[in-house]
Design a protein around this motif. Structure first.
Motif, short mmCIF file in Angstrom:
data_model
loop_
_atom_site.label_atom_id
_atom_site.label_comp_id
_atom_site.label_asym_id
_atom_site.label_seq_id
_atom_site.Cartn_x
_atom_site.Cartn_y
_atom_site.Cartn_z
N ASN A 121 0.83 -1.21 0.00
CA ASN A 121 0.00 0.00 0.00
C ASN A 121 0.87 1.26 0.00
O ASN A 121 0.63 2.19 -0.79
N ALA A 144 2.57 1.56 -3.39
CA ALA A 144 1.63 1.98 -4.44
C ALA A 144 1.35 3.48 -4.36
O ALA A 144 1.29 4.17 -5.39
N LYS A 145 1.21 3.99 -3.14
CA LYS A 145 0.98 5.43 -2.98
C LYS A 145 2.18 6.24 -3.47
O LYS A 145 2.02 7.28 -4.11
N MET A 161 4.32 5.32 -5.78
CA MET A 161 4.35 5.22 -7.24
C MET A 161 3.30 6.16 -7.86
O MET A 161 3.58 6.82 -8.86
N GLU A 162 2.14 6.22 -7.23
CA GLU A 162 1.09 7.11 -7.74
C GLU A 162 1.53 8.58 -7.62
O GLU A 162 1.38 9.35 -8.57
N ASP A 163 2.06 8.94 -6.47
CA ASP A 163 2.51 10.33 -6.25
C ASP A 163 3.61 10.74 -7.23
O ASP A 163 3.63 11.86 -7.73
N LYS A 185 4.15 9.28 -10.09
CA LYS A 185 3.72 8.97 -11.46
C LYS A 185 4.75 8.09 -12.18
O LYS A 185 5.15 8.39 -13.32
N ASP A 237 4.13 -1.79 -11.97
CA ASP A 237 2.67 -1.73 -11.91
C ASP A 237 2.07 -3.08 -12.31
O ASP A 237 1.03 -3.48 -11.81
#
Length: 153
Positions: free
Chosen positions: A27, A30-31, A33-35, A37, A55
């Motif tokens: 978790n 993943a956060k 990686m999202e932040d 990009k 991903d």
């Protein structure tokens, strides 16, 4: 444009790479990686790169095994970590990626992760190649396939 056979990894790699500690959860990773990009992070343990999480790992491994979001990232990372030196050619990277069935390749120099090269980077490079470079890469690929399947080897 330089000759495609001599363009090095350092010429086309992405220099900003995110790394995470092996103890981080899926978790938290993943956060990050999202932040940032990004589609991949390097997993570190004792300041050494030990794996990579993409991903695709999230999509396949977590869903297929129903891992909890509190699972350590180390459990889903891809290992062993295949990497390349920044002085190698892009052709060498493409061959390694093809042979290993991977899409992202960390660039490591003196034990430090200094970048990453992806299949997208290689496709983007191909998009601006001259015809002679494209022809050379095509014949290189055909020769490689023939060598893999030739009854004479």
């Amino acid at each position: 444009m330089a000759d495609a056979k001599t363009i090095t990894i350092s010429d086309v790699m992405t220099k900003s790479v995110i790394s995470v500690d092996a103890k981080l959860t899926v978790n938290e990773t993943a956060k990050m990686m999202e932040d940032a990009k990004v589609g991949a992070v390097i997993v570190m343990e004792d300041n050494l790169p030990i794996g990579i999480v993409t991903d695709r790992d999230f999509a396949i491994k977590i869903a297929a095994h129903a891992y909890q979001i509190s699972t350590p990232i180390k459990k889903i990372m891809s290992t062993p970590l295949f990497s390349i030196n920044p002085d190698e050619t892009v052709r060498t990277a493409a061959d390694l990626m093809h042979d290993r069935g991977i899409r992202k390749l960390p660039v490591i120099d003196d034990g430090k992760v200094i970048g990453i090269i992806t299949s997208t980077d290689i496709v983007n490079l191909l998009a601006v190649c001259v015809e002679e470079d494209m022809r050379d890469m095509y014949f290189h690929s055909v020769a490689k396939i023939y060598t893999n399947y030739s009854p004479y080897n």
